[in-house]
Design a protein around this motif. Structure first.
Motif, PDB file in Angstrom:
ATOM      1  N   ASP A   1       4.022   2.955  17.062  1.00 28.96           N
ATOM      2  CA  ASP A   1       2.617   3.880  17.349  1.00 28.96           C
ATOM      3  C   ASP A   1       2.474   4.882  16.135  1.00 28.96           C
ATOM      4  OD1 ASP A   1       5.337   4.892  17.599  1.00 28.96           O
ATOM      5  OD2 ASP A   1       5.050   5.623  19.806  1.00 28.96           O
ATOM      6  N   PHE A   2       3.184   4.681  14.992  1.00 27.29           N
ATOM      7  CA  PHE A   2       2.745   5.509  13.949  1.00 27.29           C
ATOM      8  C   PHE A   2       1.664   4.672  13.215  1.00 27.29           C
ATOM      9  CE2 PHE A   2       3.554   7.390   9.564  1.00 27.29           C
ATOM     10  CZ  PHE A   2       3.270   8.552  10.094  1.00 27.29           C
ATOM     11  N   THR A   3       0.377   5.129  13.163  1.00 29.47           N
ATOM     12  CA  THR A   3      -0.679   4.254  12.647  1.00 29.47           C
ATOM     13  C   THR A   3      -0.807   4.700  11.075  1.00 29.47           C
ATOM     14  OG1 THR A   3      -2.337   5.891  13.123  1.00 29.47           O
ATOM     15  CG2 THR A   3      -1.476   4.413  14.974  1.00 29.47           C
ATOM     16  N   PRO A   4      -1.786   3.674  10.441  1.00 31.26           N
ATOM     17  CA  PRO A   4      -1.888   4.190   8.763  1.00 31.26           C
ATOM     18  C   PRO A   4      -2.614   5.337   9.039  1.00 31.26           C
ATOM     19  CG  PRO A   4      -2.271   1.724   9.524  1.00 31.26           C
ATOM     20  CD  PRO A   4      -1.753   2.313  10.536  1.00 31.26           C
ATOM     21  N   GLU A   5      -3.698   5.612   9.878  1.00 29.48           N
ATOM     22  CA  GLU A   5      -4.526   6.982  10.058  1.00 29.48           C
ATOM     23  C   GLU A   5      -3.538   8.070  10.006  1.00 29.48           C
ATOM     24  OE1 GLU A   5      -7.050   3.299  10.910  1.00 29.48           O
ATOM     25  OE2 GLU A   5      -5.035   4.241  11.921  1.00 29.48           O
ATOM     26  N   MET A   6      -2.646   8.143  10.888  1.00 25.09           N
ATOM     27  CA  MET A   6      -1.496   8.954  10.874  1.00 25.09           C
ATOM     28  C   MET A   6      -0.612   9.256   9.806  1.00 25.09           C
ATOM     29  SD  MET A   6       0.170   8.252  14.727  1.00 25.09           S
ATOM     30  CE  MET A   6      -0.631   8.525  16.200  1.00 25.09           C
ATOM     31  N   GLU A   7      -0.376   8.236   9.189  1.00 24.65           N
ATOM     32  CA  GLU A   7       0.294   8.292   7.600  1.00 24.65           C
ATOM     33  C   GLU A   7      -0.572   8.960   6.600  1.00 24.65           C
ATOM     34  OE1 GLU A   7       3.215   5.809   4.696  1.00 24.65           O
ATOM     35  OE2 GLU A   7       1.811   4.802   6.173  1.00 24.65           O
TER      36      GLU A   7
END
Length: 203
Positions: free
Chosen positions: A130-136
């Motif tokens: 649930d930690f997406t590339p967008e969040m990163e």
């Protein structure tokens, strides 16, 4: 080694974090807990083997944590009372050097709680679905890059591990803390995912 230093750095450089106050007087800390009358975390400002955070779900719990931490000698004396954030945690680990080079390891998540108490870490896993590339990308822009800039501005020529504890909330990504070491047990799930040689990046 000093969480209050880390929190001040976050505020100065616009790194999103939980609202907090720092206290070296037990009466002032307890008065603040009573004043806000809401769930908080009480944290030792010094290193505490990963066990220096206490969940003050109730006012009595928070006051008990303040009294306990500020009585510990020779380290007792400074505590952080921090607004409790709702969301899920992510551990973000990087290797950095004095020239500003950054090697980001994969995100991980560790579970710290056992019978309502914070431990050094009970287990961990990676990847974190649930930690997406967008969040990163948000973390890199709002947390990691400002942190590197802060170290550069202060002429803190640091080479080593930068471990960032994150909380993903409904109002955005917040930084909880910095560490200058690998997380345990996070490293146990990061190393098997590496296809390159860790020594190459640490030498």
């Amino acid at each position: 080694a000093d969480k209050s230093f880390g929190k001040r750095l976050m505020i100065k450089y616009g790194i999103p974090t939980a609202p907090y106050e720092v206290f070296d007087n037990i009466r002032a800390a307890i008065a603040y807990v009573r004043q806000i009358n809401a769930p908080v975390f009480v944290k030792a400002s010094w290193l505490f083997s990963g066990k220096g955070a206490y969940r003050g779900q109730t006012m009595d719990d928070a006051i008990e944590a303040v009294e306990y931490l500020m009585a510990i000698k020779p380290y007792g004396g400074t505590v952080i009372v921090e607004q409790m954030l709702e969301g899920f945690e992510v551990s973000y680990t990087c290797l950095i050097d004095q020239k500003g080079h950054i090697k980001i390891l994969r995100p991980s998540r560790d579970h710290k709680w056992l019978y309502g108490k914070v431990t050094g870490g009970m287990f961990a896993y990676s990847p974190v679905p649930d930690f997406t590339p967008e969040m990163e990308n948000v973390v890199i822009k709002t947390v990691l890059n400002p942190t590197i800039r802060a170290l550069t501005d202060r002429d803190m020529l640091y080479s080593g591990v930068l471990y960032i504890g994150l909380m993903i909330t409904s109002t955005g990504i917040k930084a909880l803390e910095f560490n200058c070491r690998f997380g345990d047990p996070d490293l146990q799930v990061l190393l098997p995912r590496m296809k390159s040689d860790l020594v190459e990046y640490m030498s």
